[in-house]
Design a protein around this motif. Structure first.
Motif, PDB file in Angstrom:
ATOM      1  N   ARG A  43       0.793  -1.150  -0.119  1.00  0.00           N
ATOM      2  CA  ARG A  43       0.025   0.173  -0.093  1.00  0.00           C
ATOM      3  C   ARG A  43       1.030   1.211  -0.033  1.00  0.00           C
ATOM      4  NH1 ARG A  43      -5.648   0.834   1.905  1.00  0.00           N
ATOM      5  NH2 ARG A  43      -5.748   2.955   2.342  1.00  0.00           N
ATOM      6  N   GLU A  44       1.889   1.077   0.778  1.00  0.00           N
ATOM      7  CA  GLU A  44       2.918   2.209   0.810  1.00  0.00           C
ATOM      8  C   GLU A  44       3.575   2.594  -0.396  1.00  0.00           C
ATOM      9  OE1 GLU A  44       1.838   0.769   4.625  1.00  0.00           O
ATOM     10  OE2 GLU A  44       2.814  -0.089   2.910  1.00  0.00           O
ATOM     11  N   GLU A  45       3.864   1.508  -1.266  1.00  0.00           N
ATOM     12  CA  GLU A  45       4.544   1.932  -2.535  1.00  0.00           C
ATOM     13  C   GLU A  45       3.500   2.590  -3.353  1.00  0.00           C
ATOM     14  OE1 GLU A  45       7.694  -1.590  -3.537  1.00  0.00           O
ATOM     15  OE2 GLU A  45       5.632  -2.245  -3.137  1.00  0.00           O
ATOM     16  N   ILE A  46       2.168   2.089  -3.301  1.00  0.00           N
ATOM     17  CA  ILE A  46       1.039   2.863  -4.318  1.00  0.00           C
ATOM     18  C   ILE A  46       1.026   4.013  -3.947  1.00  0.00           C
ATOM     19  CG2 ILE A  46      -1.226   2.464  -5.144  1.00  0.00           C
ATOM     20  CD1 ILE A  46       0.637   0.483  -6.204  1.00  0.00           C
ATOM     21  N   ASP A  81      -3.848  -4.076   2.060  1.00  0.00           N
ATOM     22  CA  ASP A  81      -2.420  -3.906   2.152  1.00  0.00           C
ATOM     23  C   ASP A  81      -1.593  -4.032   1.014  1.00  0.00           C
ATOM     24  OD1 ASP A  81      -2.730  -3.669   5.280  1.00  0.00           O
ATOM     25  OD2 ASP A  81      -3.786  -5.855   4.808  1.00  0.00           O
ATOM     26  N   GLU A  82      -1.889  -4.942   0.177  1.00  0.00           N
ATOM     27  CA  GLU A  82      -1.076  -5.154  -0.860  1.00  0.00           C
ATOM     28  C   GLU A  82      -1.808  -5.489  -2.170  1.00  0.00           C
ATOM     29  OE1 GLU A  82       2.638  -7.800   1.268  1.00  0.00           O
ATOM     30  OE2 GLU A  82       1.054  -8.617  -0.215  1.00  0.00           O
ATOM     31  N   VAL A  83      -1.168  -5.038  -3.205  1.00  0.00           N
ATOM     32  CA  VAL A  83      -1.816  -5.289  -4.760  1.00  0.00           C
ATOM     33  C   VAL A  83      -0.980  -6.295  -5.458  1.00  0.00           C
ATOM     34  CG1 VAL A  83      -2.413  -4.226  -6.720  1.00  0.00           C
ATOM     35  CG2 VAL A  83      -2.588  -2.691  -4.748  1.00  0.00           C
ATOM     36  N   VAL A  84      -1.567  -7.187  -5.855  1.00  0.00           N
ATOM     37  CA  VAL A  84      -0.883  -8.283  -6.544  1.00  0.00           C
ATOM     38  C   VAL A  84      -1.232  -8.393  -7.936  1.00  0.00           C
ATOM     39  CG1 VAL A  84      -0.227 -10.683  -6.759  1.00  0.00           C
ATOM     40  CG2 VAL A  84      -1.208  -9.779  -4.671  1.00  0.00           C
ATOM     41  N   LEU A  85      -0.318  -8.070  -8.914  1.00  0.00           N
ATOM     42  CA  LEU A  85      -0.379  -7.892 -10.402  1.00  0.00           C
ATOM     43  C   LEU A  85       0.118  -9.378 -10.919  1.00  0.00           C
ATOM     44  CD1 LEU A  85      -0.295  -5.060  -9.258  1.00  0.00           C
ATOM     45  CD2 LEU A  85       0.867  -4.473 -12.046  1.00  0.00           C
TER      46      LEU A  85
END
Length: 421
Positions: A43-46, A81-85
């Protein structure tokens, strides 16, 4: 179950006046094509790329094509919390992608390619899927309460399961077609999974081994199975089309008179003939090693070992499936963390009187297993990958060379992930 937000291919008509956009660059560092590669953004990266908005989620686009992705709430607090591509990339390719924020309700679905299942037996003979559940304590009489005897995780290539009782042995299903089977085993749809079906079958005999990646601790040259604990709990973390994750939690693990705890987090992705395991042990000593292994009861050829792309691999390949055809299994661990490699005796400890589960002719003493140790640091996760292939699925899997070639290629990809720039 925690919220999951899957996305698929969609052409969105966006108006520059009201829509934020940001850009990211993805780079394949290998001079070879890669398919079904998973990239995880925090999330922080986005948030560093685009200002997040309540009620909206990020979509990634390469030109007019939306990149399949999934947003996961891993800690259950209601916020992702996370995005998965999931991407395919050509050799040495660089992809420029934009990030757009879209309302949750506007996100289309993605083809479901991973699956989890723990079904608990009901009084009417059906099974109810649960997201969290504790197995019967080891102090109580043995009883099978789970659909297919345990927790099952799968993608379109292969399915694994772990017995949800004091045996805690991992098993596997081979697949002949890209289908999900976990929801149907032990139902009218798949009444007997021990015989060859059009989709595949249970291909492994486990006995009192570690099966296909069961866990133990190596202490003073003794293997202590992670099983027969006071508490054995399943916790689904996320189940989605691109990634499914769950925890197996243990407490009251008797290791040489000490009471210890452990957590194994298992993750499965699309298109891979392996799953990822992160094992955390609480209370381990300096010289302890986390161990995982492979059943050898049907093995006629010698097992193999080799190093590839920063990993140490142990494996077997033989006509050793329950369908009397080729089956390959392997474990890779980071070479810098690799410990003892060994093979247990083939003694049937159940017949010798160590009868942990008489109903299943099972002994907690580990036998018929080829294993590898990994450095154990107290309260720190140790990662390994467990592979399995079945000859009836693909001609490449009929030979040891074909299997080793795949392991080497995957190890190279794991050592050289897609770069996020």
């Amino acid at each position: 179950m925690k919220n999951i937000f899957p996305f698929g291919i969609l052409s969105l008509m966006l108006f520059a006046a009201c829509t934020q956009q940001a850009a990211i660059t993805l780079e394949n560092p290998l001079a070879e094509e890669r398919t079904d590669e998973v990239i995880v953004f925090s999330r922080e990266e986005i948030a560093a790329k685009i200002t997040l908005q309540e009620g909206k989620l990020p979509v990634f686009k390469n030109g007019e094509k939306t990149i399949p992705s999934q947003v996961d709430d891993l800690d259950g607090d209601g916020a992702w919390d996370e995005v998965v591509l999931l991407v395919d990339m050509k050799a040495s390719e660089t992809i420029e992608a934009t990030i757009e924020l879209v309302a949750e309700s506007d996100y289309p679905k993605v083809e479901k390619r991973t699956n989890l299942r723990l079904g608990i037996a009901q009084v009417d003979g059906t099974y109810k899927e649960v997201d969290k559940y504790k197995a019967i304590p080891v102090s109580e009489p043995f009883k099978i309460i789970a659909q297919g005897e345990g927790v099952t995780w799968e993608n379109e290539k292969i399915a694994f399961r772990v017995y949800f009782d004091c045996r805690n042995v991992k098993d596997l299903f081979g697949k002949r077609k890209p289908v999900m089977v976990a929801d149907d085993v032990h139902t009218a749809a798949i009444h007997d999974y021990h015989v060859l079906n059009d989709w595949g079958m249970d291909v492994l005999h486990c006995g009192s081994s570690l099966g296909s990646g069961g866990i133990a601790l190596l202490r003073n040259d003794s293997l202590i199975r992670l099983g027969s604990t006071d508490v054995y709990e399943y916790q689904k973390i996320v189940e989605g089309p691109i990634r499914s994750v769950f925890d197996l939690k243990y407490s009251g693990w008797d290791v040489d008179g000490e009471e210890m705890e452990a957590v194994e987090r298992i993750t499965i992705y699309p298109g891979k003939y392996w799953f990822e395991s992160d094992v955390t042990v609480y209370g381990c000593s300096e010289n302890d090693q986390i161990v995982t292994g492979i059943v050898t009861s049907q093995l006629k050829k010698e097992p193999f070992r080799f190093d590839a792309a920063g990993f140490t691999c142990i494996g077997t390949h033989d006509v050793q499936s329950l369908n009397n055809d080729e089956l390959g299994m392997a474990v890779i661990v980071p070479k810098t963390e690799a410990g003892k490699i060994g093979r247990t005796t083939n003694i049937n400890w159940f017949k010798e009187g160590v009868k942990t589960v008489p109903e299943k002719n099972f002994s907690h003493v580990i036998s018929e297993t080829y294993y590898i140790g990994q450095k154990c640091k107290d309260a720190q996760a140790a990662k390994h990958y467990f592979f399995s292939v079945w000859g009836l699925d693909k001609d490449q899997w009929k030979t040891e060379d074909g299997f080793r070639e795949y392991i080497t290629a995957e190890a190279k990809k794991l050592s050289s992930p897609i770069q996020k720039l």
